[in-house]
Motif scaffolding. Sequence first.
Motif, PDB file in Angstrom:
ATOM      1  N   HIS A 215     -16.026  14.785   2.645  1.00 58.96           N
ATOM      2  CA  HIS A 215     -14.875  15.603   2.223  1.00 58.96           C
ATOM      3  C   HIS A 215     -13.778  14.719   1.657  1.00 58.96           C
ATOM      4  O   HIS A 215     -13.599  13.589   2.107  1.00 58.96           O
ATOM      5  CB  HIS A 215     -14.314  16.380   3.418  1.00 58.96           C
ATOM      6  CG  HIS A 215     -15.286  17.348   3.987  1.00 58.96           C
ATOM      7  ND1 HIS A 215     -16.144  17.012   5.006  1.00 58.96           N
ATOM      8  CD2 HIS A 215     -15.545  18.638   3.669  1.00 58.96           C
ATOM      9  CE1 HIS A 215     -16.893  18.062   5.298  1.00 58.96           C
ATOM     10  NE2 HIS A 215     -16.558  19.067   4.498  1.00 58.96           N
ATOM     11  N   PHE A 217      -9.833  13.996   1.327  1.00 57.54           N
ATOM     12  CA  PHE A 217      -8.572  14.264   2.021  1.00 57.54           C
ATOM     13  C   PHE A 217      -7.639  15.000   1.045  1.00 57.54           C
ATOM     14  O   PHE A 217      -7.846  14.932  -0.179  1.00 57.54           O
ATOM     15  CB  PHE A 217      -7.931  12.951   2.477  1.00 57.54           C
ATOM     16  CG  PHE A 217      -8.597  12.294   3.660  1.00 57.54           C
ATOM     17  CD1 PHE A 217      -9.439  13.014   4.500  1.00 57.54           C
ATOM     18  CD2 PHE A 217      -8.373  10.952   3.959  1.00 57.54           C
ATOM     19  CE1 PHE A 217     -10.049  12.410   5.606  1.00 57.54           C
ATOM     20  CE2 PHE A 217      -8.977  10.340   5.049  1.00 57.54           C
ATOM     21  CZ  PHE A 217      -9.817  11.068   5.870  1.00 57.54           C
ATOM     22  N   GLN A 220      -6.463  13.247  -2.097  1.00 66.71           N
ATOM     23  CA  GLN A 220      -7.553  13.018  -3.061  1.00 66.71           C
ATOM     24  C   GLN A 220      -7.897  14.321  -3.794  1.00 66.71           C
ATOM     25  O   GLN A 220      -8.125  14.322  -5.004  1.00 66.71           O
ATOM     26  CB  GLN A 220      -8.782  12.478  -2.322  1.00 66.71           C
ATOM     27  CG  GLN A 220      -8.518  11.115  -1.689  1.00 66.71           C
ATOM     28  CD  GLN A 220      -9.450  10.771  -0.528  1.00 66.71           C
ATOM     29  OE1 GLN A 220     -10.253  11.589  -0.096  1.00 66.71           O
ATOM     30  NE2 GLN A 220      -9.321   9.560  -0.007  1.00 66.71           N
ATOM     31  N   GLY A 254      -2.375   5.764   5.509  1.00 65.70           N
ATOM     32  CA  GLY A 254      -3.712   6.091   5.998  1.00 65.70           C
ATOM     33  C   GLY A 254      -4.246   7.431   5.544  1.00 65.70           C
ATOM     34  O   GLY A 254      -5.229   7.924   6.082  1.00 65.70           O
ATOM     35  N   SER A 255      -3.615   8.029   4.528  1.00 64.31           N
ATOM     36  CA  SER A 255      -4.058   9.364   4.096  1.00 64.31           C
ATOM     37  C   SER A 255      -5.106   9.303   2.977  1.00 64.31           C
ATOM     38  O   SER A 255      -5.520  10.325   2.471  1.00 64.31           O
ATOM     39  CB  SER A 255      -2.848  10.192   3.651  1.00 64.31           C
ATOM     40  OG  SER A 255      -2.247   9.586   2.529  1.00 64.31           O
ATOM     41  N   GLY A 256      -5.491   8.096   2.562  1.00 64.88           N
ATOM     42  CA  GLY A 256      -6.570   7.951   1.582  1.00 64.88           C
ATOM     43  C   GLY A 256      -6.108   7.854   0.136  1.00 64.88           C
ATOM     44  O   GLY A 256      -6.831   8.271  -0.780  1.00 64.88           O
ATOM     45  N   LYS A 257      -4.968   7.232  -0.078  1.00 64.21           N
ATOM     46  CA  LYS A 257      -4.446   7.125  -1.454  1.00 64.21           C
ATOM     47  C   LYS A 257      -5.339   6.228  -2.322  1.00 64.21           C
ATOM     48  O   LYS A 257      -5.439   6.429  -3.523  1.00 64.21           O
ATOM     49  CB  LYS A 257      -3.005   6.584  -1.432  1.00 64.21           C
ATOM     50  CG  LYS A 257      -2.014   7.560  -0.809  1.00 64.21           C
ATOM     51  CD  LYS A 257      -0.594   7.091  -0.889  1.00 64.21           C
ATOM     52  CE  LYS A 257      -0.256   5.945   0.022  1.00 64.21           C
ATOM     53  NZ  LYS A 257      -0.316   6.258   1.467  1.00 64.21           N
ATOM     54  N   THR A 258      -5.976   5.225  -1.702  1.00 66.36           N
ATOM     55  CA  THR A 258      -6.772   4.278  -2.504  1.00 66.36           C
ATOM     56  C   THR A 258      -7.891   5.001  -3.256  1.00 66.36           C
ATOM     57  O   THR A 258      -8.037   4.830  -4.471  1.00 66.36           O
ATOM     58  CB  THR A 258      -7.352   3.165  -1.604  1.00 66.36           C
ATOM     59  OG1 THR A 258      -6.303   2.685  -0.769  1.00 66.36           O
ATOM     60  CG2 THR A 258      -7.926   2.032  -2.413  1.00 66.36           C
ATOM     61  N   ASP A 566      -5.627  -2.050   5.747  1.00 63.84           N
ATOM     62  CA  ASP A 566      -6.426  -1.004   6.389  1.00 63.84           C
ATOM     63  C   ASP A 566      -7.403  -1.657   7.367  1.00 63.84           C
ATOM     64  O   ASP A 566      -8.458  -2.136   6.973  1.00 63.84           O
ATOM     65  CB  ASP A 566      -7.169  -0.209   5.302  1.00 63.84           C
ATOM     66  CG  ASP A 566      -7.996   0.919   5.879  1.00 63.84           C
ATOM     67  OD1 ASP A 566      -7.440   1.689   6.683  1.00 63.84           O
ATOM     68  OD2 ASP A 566      -9.192   1.015   5.555  1.00 63.84           O
ATOM     69  N   ARG A 591      -0.140   1.309  10.449  1.00 62.35           N
ATOM     70  CA  ARG A 591      -1.383   0.544  10.593  1.00 62.35           C
ATOM     71  C   ARG A 591      -2.276   1.177  11.654  1.00 62.35           C
ATOM     72  O   ARG A 591      -3.432   0.814  11.806  1.00 62.35           O
ATOM     73  CB  ARG A 591      -1.103  -0.926  10.971  1.00 62.35           C
ATOM     74  CG  ARG A 591      -0.355  -1.784   9.973  1.00 62.35           C
ATOM     75  CD  ARG A 591      -0.827  -1.599   8.566  1.00 62.35           C
ATOM     76  NE  ARG A 591       0.063  -0.705   7.825  1.00 62.35           N
ATOM     77  CZ  ARG A 591      -0.302   0.031   6.787  1.00 62.35           C
ATOM     78  NH1 ARG A 591      -1.543   0.022   6.370  1.00 62.35           N
ATOM     79  NH2 ARG A 591       0.569   0.819   6.171  1.00 62.35           N
ATOM     80  N   ARG A 594      -4.698   6.103  11.358  1.00 59.57           N
ATOM     81  CA  ARG A 594      -5.132   6.218   9.961  1.00 59.57           C
ATOM     82  C   ARG A 594      -6.303   7.174   9.827  1.00 59.57           C
ATOM     83  O   ARG A 594      -7.061   7.361  10.773  1.00 59.57           O
ATOM     84  CB  ARG A 594      -5.497   4.822   9.409  1.00 59.57           C
ATOM     85  CG  ARG A 594      -4.295   3.902   9.355  1.00 59.57           C
ATOM     86  CD  ARG A 594      -4.669   2.514   8.908  1.00 59.57           C
ATOM     87  NE  ARG A 594      -4.983   2.435   7.486  1.00 59.57           N
ATOM     88  CZ  ARG A 594      -4.096   2.458   6.519  1.00 59.57           C
ATOM     89  NH1 ARG A 594      -2.816   2.568   6.815  1.00 59.57           N
ATOM     90  NH2 ARG A 594      -4.474   2.372   5.253  1.00 59.57           N
TER      91      ARG A 594
END
Length: 660
Positions: A215, A217, A220, A254-258, A566, A591, A594
């Motif tokens: 899934h 986030f 994303q 830690g919300s998955g921006k990368t 991370d 940190r 996450r």
Amino acid sequence: MSLFLVNRYLGDDEDGVISKVSHSQALLTKLQQKVKQKQKQSLAKQRERTGEEETEQQEVPSETKDEKRSSEKHQQQKKKKKKRKSTAGVLLDADSNSSEPAGKKKRKGAEDKKQTSQESGQSVVGVSPESCRCETEREQEVEEPNKDSSAATGFRVLGGFESRPVHKAKRVLPQWLAEPDVIHRDIKCNLVPVSSVSGVSAQLLRKLEANGIQHFFPVQAEVIPAILEGAQHGFLIGRGGYRPRDLCVSAPTGSGKTLAFVIPVIQVLMERTVCEIRALAVLPTKELAQQVYKVFASYAEGTPVKVVMLGGQRSFAAECASLSEQRGSVRCSTADIVVVTPGRLVDHISKNPGFCLEHLRFLIIDEADRMIDSMNQLWLSQVLKAVYCSAAGPEDRTLFRRTKPACITAASLSPGQMPLQKLLFSATLTQNPEKLQQLGLHQPQLFSSVHSPSSSMTPAEPTHKHEHFDFPQGLTEFYVPCTMNKKPLLILHFVLYLKLRPILCFTNSRETAHRLYCLVKLFGGVQAAEFSSRLSPGERKKTLKDFEKGKIQLLISTDAAARGIDIKDVKCVVNYDAPQFIRTYIHRIGRTARAGKPGLAFTFLLRIQENNFLRMVMDAGSPGIQRQLVKPECLKGMEKQYEVVLQELADVIKDEKSRH
Ligand SMILES: Nc1ncnc2c1ncn2[C@@H]1O[C@H](COP(=O)(O)OP(=O)(O)OP(=O)(O)O)[C@@H](O)[C@H]1O
């Protein structure tokens, strides 16, 4: 000296030789006659009504006397004024200057009134001789102070110097900042199956699933389609389209921006025909650049997209060699995506002729607020110069012709050209339009998870005084009241007795980090390591790896590890020293907790720090920070050993100092 000369229309000069003085006198007499006439008329009407003939006969002469007196004064006044004007040698501007003193303004208002009535030839009905007199007297009163100064200098002083209440300007957000596209805060409840986002290739979907991602986030699910859509319509070459909007993304740590930028950028570049640098991801530190490079490389594997990292770990020559290769007489790029730190980027732009950014399509600025702060390094202007250099070049590269973006007109869009899109990411993206303006964003679009008064406001409303940020959902915040000398005992208590490990512990300086590390090592029983600029990049990399593998129970770090790093399964963050800034606090505690997991954050607070710190955290939108008392009895058992260790520590530090 007046700034403006206003030539007034003074009526028709009958013979063309009447001086201005005699002309105004004539006008005045005319006006006076009209006033008299009007007064007579009104008195006659009154008489008719009341029949009081005698009273009227007595009143008329007395009024006439008053009028005479008034007109004499008026004329004297006029003469005075004329005299003063001729002294100054200029005609005064009748427009009231907003910065003039109030008294002066009043006078001008009176002048204006008279002037207007004179010019328009209107009667002065309603302006009694009495009121004329009063105005004239007021004029005299206010003129006195200026008269002296103008006479002495020959200059007329413009502008007033009296203090006026200044209204505080209200902060107004631009529409795009005030009304962002909202990202759901709760990661767990808003998962979107990866296959339901259109535009992501089967190859990438398989990769995602292989990495355990079924899934997307919320960040994303919002940002990936936006970037893909911009790319579909934004490639102007041959297809028409428009310049895509620059995107700003503000979502919690830690919300998955990368992955929100990695997936769409690889997807777009997979369809490329030639290998050129199309995407540049700029990150503030080597560790972060390395981390993002790894994610790019992992998803680009098996696709034609090539990723190169320029972080200074290798020699400059080795980095240059990784960017391009010689094929016959032609130098060809061997990189589609470059992940880089600002310093190394500037080095390559200025010293590496093989580093070409003319085809750059995406400029990704991660940890954007930090990058804006480092804008004084001028890396962005260097990038833009390199991107648009072909526009200034002598060759006519029609296919990739790029011009510096200006106003959008039909002419500026023809012929089409490759657009450059900026993508900004941060957990603490600034809402300061002045700071964001430095980035020269094109029709920016904001994606934000911050549900605060400041973000829900209309642009016309003033904003909240403090910036609000979003805190990770699974995070629980505590503060621990303590004294300075109890801090080391507290951290040992956390690791040894509360068994909150692994702990990532932050100090405000590398000296404190090192001292604490030495102390914990001397105390024994804890696998500890330090992480700061005291260590070489290689040592830092190894330390992070060991921490991730669970070999280190307590990692004592400066803010070098506060942003973006991370590390999986950090259960607890301890602020050994309270951070001074809210952004530092948010990144440090981020940190842990996450990717929707739970986490604990403790901040050791001296009594003197409590009020300010708690206010800062609550003002930033924290859901709540709880007080956690550690009873002195809990630390008693360690105190004896601690005393011994402190003495040993003094010797160790002394020894180290003598060696350096
Ligand atoms: N869709 C997903 N499903 C499961 N895990 C994910 C997903 N997306 C990202 N992650 C994981 O979540 C963690 C945090 O992601 P990431 O580092 O991108 O966060 P971030 O928003 O950039 O945080 P920060 O602001 O601290 O840099 C990573 O370990 C990543 O692998």
